[in-house]
Every structure is written in structure tokens, then in C-alpha cells.
Scaffold this motif. Sequence first.
Motif, mmCIF file in Angstrom:
data_model
loop_
_atom_site.group_PDB
_atom_site.id
_atom_site.type_symbol
_atom_site.label_atom_id
_atom_site.label_comp_id
_atom_site.label_asym_id
_atom_site.label_seq_id
_atom_site.Cartn_x
_atom_site.Cartn_y
_atom_site.Cartn_z
ATOM 1 N N ALA A 97 0.811 -1.215 0.000
ATOM 2 C CA ALA A 97 0.000 0.000 0.000
ATOM 3 C C ALA A 97 0.847 1.269 0.000
ATOM 4 C CB ALA A 97 -0.934 -0.001 1.215
ATOM 5 N N ALA A 98 2.151 1.137 0.125
ATOM 6 C CA ALA A 98 3.035 2.306 0.206
ATOM 7 C C ALA A 98 2.995 3.092 -1.106
ATOM 8 C CB ALA A 98 4.452 1.855 0.523
ATOM 9 N N ARG A 99 3.157 4.393 -0.965
ATOM 10 C CA ARG A 99 3.135 5.288 -2.108
ATOM 11 C C ARG A 99 4.439 5.142 -2.888
ATOM 12 N NH1 ARG A 99 3.750 11.351 -2.521
ATOM 13 N NH2 ARG A 99 4.755 11.058 -0.512
ATOM 14 N N SER A 137 11.418 2.495 -8.515
ATOM 15 C CA SER A 137 10.729 1.307 -7.999
ATOM 16 C C SER A 137 10.634 1.355 -6.482
ATOM 17 C CB SER A 137 11.455 0.035 -8.450
ATOM 18 O OG SER A 137 12.757 0.014 -7.899
ATOM 19 N N SER A 138 11.172 2.410 -5.885
ATOM 20 C CA SER A 138 11.132 2.564 -4.423
ATOM 21 C C SER A 138 9.764 3.074 -3.990
ATOM 22 C CB SER A 138 12.208 3.547 -3.962
ATOM 23 O OG SER A 138 13.483 3.054 -4.276
ATOM 24 N N VAL A 139 9.451 2.818 -2.713
ATOM 25 C CA VAL A 139 8.198 3.292 -2.134
ATOM 26 C C VAL A 139 8.482 3.982 -0.814
ATOM 27 C CG1 VAL A 139 6.762 1.514 -3.210
ATOM 28 C CG2 VAL A 139 7.796 1.087 -0.997
ATOM 29 N N LEU A 140 7.535 4.795 -0.384
ATOM 30 C CA LEU A 140 7.623 5.440 0.921
ATOM 31 C C LEU A 140 6.756 4.665 1.896
ATOM 32 C CD1 LEU A 140 7.297 9.209 -0.034
ATOM 33 C CD2 LEU A 140 9.345 8.023 0.737
ATOM 34 N N GLN A 154 14.982 -9.238 4.575
ATOM 35 C CA GLN A 154 16.064 -8.984 3.624
ATOM 36 C C GLN A 154 15.621 -7.988 2.553
ATOM 37 O OE1 GLN A 154 16.950 -12.988 2.402
ATOM 38 N NE2 GLN A 154 18.551 -13.244 3.956
ATOM 39 N N ALA A 155 14.387 -8.140 2.063
ATOM 40 C CA ALA A 155 13.886 -7.212 1.056
ATOM 41 C C ALA A 155 13.789 -5.798 1.636
ATOM 42 C CB ALA A 155 12.520 -7.673 0.544
ATOM 43 N N GLY A 156 13.311 -5.696 2.851
ATOM 44 C CA GLY A 156 13.219 -4.394 3.501
ATOM 45 C C GLY A 156 14.575 -3.759 3.700
ATOM 46 N N ARG A 157 15.527 -4.555 4.127
ATOM 47 C CA ARG A 157 16.887 -4.031 4.333
ATOM 48 C C ARG A 157 17.513 -3.611 3.013
ATOM 49 N NH1 ARG A 157 20.828 -7.158 7.617
ATOM 50 N NH2 ARG A 157 21.736 -5.115 7.820
ATOM 51 N N ALA A 158 17.249 -4.366 1.947
ATOM 52 C CA ALA A 158 17.796 -4.013 0.632
ATOM 53 C C ALA A 158 17.215 -2.683 0.164
ATOM 54 C CB ALA A 158 17.504 -5.118 -0.372
ATOM 55 N N LYS A 159 15.914 -2.495 0.356
ATOM 56 C CA LYS A 159 15.297 -1.226 -0.027
ATOM 57 C C LYS A 159 15.882 -0.078 0.784
ATOM 58 C CE LYS A 159 10.960 -3.049 -1.760
ATOM 59 N NZ LYS A 159 9.523 -3.127 -1.599
ATOM 60 N N LEU A 160 16.071 -0.297 2.069
ATOM 61 C CA LEU A 160 16.661 0.745 2.906
ATOM 62 C C LEU A 160 18.091 1.043 2.475
ATOM 63 C CD1 LEU A 160 15.333 -0.212 6.441
ATOM 64 C CD2 LEU A 160 14.716 1.773 5.073
ATOM 65 N N ASP A 168 19.345 0.727 -0.544
ATOM 66 C CA ASP A 168 19.256 1.495 -1.787
ATOM 67 C C ASP A 168 18.905 2.945 -1.494
ATOM 68 O OD1 ASP A 168 17.784 -1.117 -3.893
ATOM 69 O OD2 ASP A 168 19.862 -0.700 -3.334
ATOM 70 N N ARG A 169 17.960 3.132 -0.601
ATOM 71 C CA ARG A 169 17.545 4.482 -0.245
ATOM 72 C C ARG A 169 18.699 5.254 0.389
ATOM 73 N NH1 ARG A 169 12.668 4.677 3.493
ATOM 74 N NH2 ARG A 169 12.061 3.132 2.004
#
Length: 163
Positions: A19-21, A27-30, A141-147, A149-150
Motif C-alpha cells: 500500500a506504500a506510495r 521502484s522505491s516506495v515510501l 532482507q527485502a526491507g533491508r535491501a530497499k533501505l 538502496d535508499r
Amino acid sequence: MSGRGLTAVLDELEAVVHAARAMPMSSSVLVAREEVIELVERARALLPEQLAHADEVLAGADRVLAEAHQHADRIVSSAQERAEDLVAHERIVLEAQARAEEIVAQARRTAAGLRRDADDYCDRRLADFEIDLGRVMAQVQAGRAKLADRLENAATDDDPAGP
């Protein structure tokens, strides 16, 4: 809490990410950091409960196995006592020995079947738990990868020598 258990918390975490914007042209979300952190903390809090449940399942299987062994021992002991009594009567010695062997063999088959059933049950429960833990690990792991990248993008954006 909208559900109970680790799977419900993971479902909520997944729903927050879905549901994140979306970030424009990325491809990133908030995501709401506090909401995600709270869900991760709830998942961590539930892990000991899930582990305790797995321990209970194993203890239950151990109890079933111990009872099966005790039952088999009682049957074997009873068969041996009966065989000894029958030995006293010479005419039926052979019959008594054969019957005692049948009882012992049946007790061993019964104990082996109970042991297989208990082991199978434990294996299924542990497999379910392993799947749940795998999902948690993949999501973390997916969350950490997104963080990561951010953070990398933020560091590049903040770099005065950058493009």
C-alpha cells in the motif's frame, strides 16, 4: 492487532509495503517507518511464542513416543510373564513361545508405527515453522535491501561532488 500469530503480522507488514506510495520514476516506495518498525517488533515478540509452540509440539511427540515405548514394554513384559507361566505346562510350551513372539512382534510394530507417526507429525510442524521463518527472513532482507538502496541514493544526492 488485526489477527493473531506471526503470519498475521507478516501479512500486515506485506500489506503496508504493497500500500506504500510509489516514488516517481523509481521502484522505491515510501513507508511509514514507525508502522513498519512496530510490525517488525510485533513479529519479533511472537517468535518466542512460535518457538514455544514448536517445543510443545515436540514435547507432545516425545510423550507419545515414551507412552508407546512404555506400552510396548508392558506388552513385552506381560508376554514374557505369560510365556514363563506357560513353560510350566510342558504340553503347551511351544504354543506359548509362539504366542509370546507374536505379541512381542506386534508390540514392536505398534511402537514403530507410533514412532513414525510422532516423527511425521513433528516434521510437518517444523516444516510449517520453517516456512514461516523463511517468509520473515525474505521480507526482512527485502526491507533491508530497499533501505540500503535508499541510503545509497540519499548519500549520492547529498554528495556535493556528485552529478
